[in-house]
Design an enzyme around this catalytic site. Structure first.
Site, PDB file in Angstrom:
ATOM      1  N   ASP A  94       0.830  -1.204   0.000  1.00 25.71           N
ATOM      2  CA  ASP A  94       0.000   0.000   0.000  1.00 25.71           C
ATOM      3  C   ASP A  94       0.869   1.261   0.000  1.00 25.71           C
ATOM      4  O   ASP A  94       2.076   1.214   0.303  1.00 25.71           O
ATOM      5  CB  ASP A  94      -0.892  -0.047   1.259  1.00 25.71           C
ATOM      6  N   ASP A  98     -10.579   1.875  -3.344  1.00 25.69           N
ATOM      7  CA  ASP A  98     -11.124   1.698  -2.000  1.00 25.69           C
ATOM      8  C   ASP A  98     -12.644   1.729  -2.022  1.00 25.69           C
ATOM      9  O   ASP A  98     -13.278   1.493  -0.999  1.00 25.69           O
ATOM     10  CB  ASP A  98     -10.617   2.802  -1.065  1.00 25.69           C
TER      11      ASP A  98
END
Ligand code: DGJ
Length: 754
Positions: free
Chosen positions: A480, A550
């Site tokens: 990430d 997301d």
């Protein structure tokens, strides 16, 4: 031969199966672009370049008195230079020691090499001598001894040409690159649309299409990452181009950092596209003898619309950009605990999720953020990559053993470029965080970024990651990166070299990724940057799948995955079924539909499956069976966008390369009452063969409603047989929506006996 060079005329013609690309070394040594498009054989296209004397379009000194119609300001070129009479957007701007900023390139040499060139330290498409050739054209500025090598990688079977440039300082003085683009592409005539993909966090890759107007337009990123905001991918196409017709040129920059794509329509209606590293945060010093490699651009041309262009990108990225065992290995169906627990979990809770996952047929358990340091929210702990055993209530070894003992693979989240001010790492090495002396840096998600331009920082991170991989049975990493990079400065670079920071950061990231890949090629890495903030071809070289967004809402995902599909394959798109009401939009979409949408990617779940009722669990078991059954079709089939998500029914198709089967998926979203029929063509089948249509999951409950509605609509397609020609030219009608949010999967398979 894919590349043919005629020394008597200076013509170089590149042929791929369905395209031609041509350039010419003209009488004064300029490298002129003459054609890219549908095949032209080896006809010289240069006489078609319109020439006339044009005021204020300067002539090179050697033609200024003899041929006033010769101007670099109007000629289409392979690599344009700043400062010597081409006043359009430029590929190359070099500041010389005397302060001047003018270069002029002439061809010195041209070589045709077997195989595909590589680029040291940067990701690039690869290909062996049997499938690829390289054209290398060497140019030189005679006045300054600046050298430029232009590389063209030719993949005939893929209809793909890649481009990259190497800038070499052959002089005995120091020079500074102020811009070094990867590609200059000139279209000498025609009107064009430019398709780009803008977005923001949780709304990535929205399609924007507009005609190229006179002037300069640009998309790019100065955020240190390729960004949610403008993807480093774009398309120039005919204004009339559709999914199935029209000329389209696609450009994918193989780069994960700051990029710029500019398009200019000049005063005589020529169009130029330049793309590469964003020059705003870039100045690169080359001492005598040093060179600089630009990132690569993947180009493809389709005469048959946007769909074929996308399929060309899908194939080359899937087969010749992604690497390692996971390129073709079946990607496991995963469960990720992020939306199930966020930071609030214990080892016991994770084991409960893993238990349920195993019973549902899920194959990989992914432990997301919060397992390390003191990390119970997002304002601390980043950089302290040591398991928080107190929070877990067990050691990491115990946890991973218990999970793998259940027969699940184990995966784990890292944010290797991040550092929290409230972390042991920051307390020990504050200078490892990116910031400018004397200025408090901007904070983003309450975190800073590690200075990956520094070898000591990279070594530390490599050691942390490798230790975790060595000590635990980790099969998967979620990599990430959760902020844009501001306040760019490195304590490891002197003032003169600070302009190199942004690119050195990206090279540093690639170095760390490469080390992990080399030491643990069997570990599947999924890229991520707050969802799809670094969804680019550069990352795909290291991470064959990337978390797309997301935003897990199925309706929003239709649009996000649609936009992403223009440049990137389904095998690259991380897609998960999540809970309802959806955490990002509050929307409630049926479990079946969430599954259909997530199956158009690398499939997984991201919700607390211990809290589901038996109905949802049964549905999940079915989904996983369906995904396995159609895995090859979905991951390797030819992808067709059959309708855009703007309307109330989004439809897409994957067709097997051998034309034996296809899967059409359709999702109704926001239906009007009594909507018009949705009829779509089914592509990619054998027109002369017969196919049976089976609607999946037409179970008892659905069948009842379905019959009622089919009675109403007199429309029945389940079980019927149609020829491939009828499927394409007549099309099929998507079963009607008996409630909003319903999804259909329609499996079409060939009847072998005709
Ligand atoms: C952003 C990612 O996109 C999410 O999936 C999750 O991993 C969080 N970061 C964790 O902080």
């Amino acid at each position: 031969m894919a590349i043919v060079r005629d020394d008597s005329t200076g013509l170089i013609t590149i042929s791929t199966q369905n395209t031609s690309y041509q350039m010419k070394i003209d009488s004064i040594g300029s490298l002129i672009h003459t054609h890219y498009g549908a095949p032209i054989g080896e006809s010289d296209m240069s006489p078609q370049l319109f020439r006339m004397i044009r005021g204020f379009s300067s002539n090179p000194n050697e033609t200024g008195f003899t041929d006033r119609a010769y101007s670099l300001d109007v000629l289409p070129q392979e690599y344009s230079c700043f400062g010597t009479g081409d006043y359009r957007i430029t590929s190359l701007a070099v500041r010389y020691e005397n302060g001047a900023k003018a270069s002029r390139l002439k061809v010195q040499d041209c070589e045709i090499l077997p195989g595909k060139y590589g680029i040291e330290g940067l990701p690039a498409v690869y290909g062996d001598d049997n499938e690829a050739q390289t054209l290398k054209v060497t140019l030189k500025d005679e006045e300054t001894d600046l050298g430029v090598e232009l590389f063209y990688g030719v993949f005939s079977d893929y209809d793909v040409i890649t481009r990259s440039a190497r800038i070499i300082n052959n002089s005995d003085t120091t020079i500074t690159l102020e811009k070094a683009a990867s590609l200059n592409f000139d279209l000498p005539s025609g009107s064009w649309d430019w398709i780009t993909f803008y977005g923001r966090h949780a709304q990535e890759r929205c399609l924007s299409r507009a005609s190229v107007r006179h002037g300069i337009e640009a998309i790019g990123s100065v955020r240190g990452i390729s960004s949610h905001h403008y993807n480093p991918f774009s398309v120039l196409c005919e204004p009339t181009a559709t999914e199935t017709a029209g000329s389209c040129y696609g450009f994918a920059l193989v780069y994960s950092g700051e990029h710029l794509m500019e398009v200019e329509r000049d005063s005589i209606d020529q169009t130029r596209l330049v793309c590469g590293i964003h020059p705003d945060n870039f100045s690169w010093i080359l001492k005598p003898g040093e060179s600089f490699n630009t990132p690569e651009v993947i180009m493809t041309y389709s005469h048959d619309g946007l769909g074929q262009m996308s399929r060309n990108f899908h194939r080359i990225m899937r087969e010749r950009l992604c690497r390692g065992p996971w390129k073709h290995r079946r990607r496991p169906v995963l469960i990720n605990n992020w939306e199930a627990t966020y930071f609030d979990f214990t080892g016991q809770k994770l084991l409960e999720i893993a238990d349920e996952a195993e019973s549902l047929g899920i194959e990989l358990f992914v432990l997301d953020d919060g397992w390390f340091g003191v990390r119970n929210d997002d304002d601390k702990g980043l950089g302290d990559w040591f398991p928080n055993e107190e929070k877990l209530g067990m050691t990491m070894q115990e946890l991973t053993r218990k999970i793998t003992d259940k027969g699940l693979l184990f995966g784990i989240w890292f944010e290797p470029e991040a550092i929290s001010e409230d972390s042991d790492l920051y307390r020990a090495h504050p200078d490892w965080a990116i910031s400018i002396p004397g200025r408090k840096p901007a904070i983003d998600r309450r975190q800073l970024v590690l200075d990956y331009t520094r070898e000591d920082v990279r070594d530390y991170i490599k050691t942390c990651l490798l230790k975790m991989l060595d000590e635990n049975p980790i099969s998967y990493i979620k990599w990430d990166m959760n902020r844009s990079i501001s306040d760019k400065f490195s304590h490891g670079l002197d003032a003169k070299h600070q302009g190199e920071f942004a690119h050195r950061f990206v090279c540093g990231l690639y170095d760390v990724l490469e080390t992990i890949y080399e030491r643990h090629p069997e570990v599947l890495i999924e890229g991520c940057s707050g969802g799809g903030g670094r969804f680019d071809a550069g990352m795909l070289y290291y991470t064959p799948q990337i978390w797309t967004s997301d935003n897990t809402d199925a309706y929003d995902r239709l649009r996000i995955q649609y936009g992403t599909s223009f440049g990137y394959p389904l095998s690259a798109m991380g897609a998960h079924v999540s809970a309802v009401p959806n955490h990002q939009t509050g929307r409630v979409v049926p479990m079946h539909t969430r599954g259909v949408v997530a199956m158009a990617g690398t499939f997984g779940y991201e919700l607390d499956i211990t809290k589901l009722d038996e109905g949802d669990k049964a549905e999940i078991r079915e989904q996983i069976k369906t995904f396995h059954r159609y895995y090859d079709l979905i991951q390797y089939g030819e992808y067709y966008r059959l309708s855009a998500p703007e309307d109330y029914c989004t439809v897409w198709e994957v067709a097997a390369i051998d034309k034996k089967e296809a899967l059409v998926s359709a999702v109704y979203h926001g239906i009007p009452a009594y909507p018009p029929a949705v009829r779509v063509p089914v592509f990619g089948l054998d027109p002369t063969a017969n196919y049976q249509i089976d609607i999946l999951d037409l179970d008892e409950k659905y069948a009842k409603d379905y019959e009622k509605l089919t009675w109403q609509s007199t429309h029945i397609i389940n079980g019927i047989v149609m020829s491939g020609a009828a499927l394409e030219h007549g099309g099929i009608t998507v079963p009607p929506p008996f409630f909003d949010g319903i999804a259909w999967q329609i499996f079409i398979h060939r009847l072998e006996d005709g």
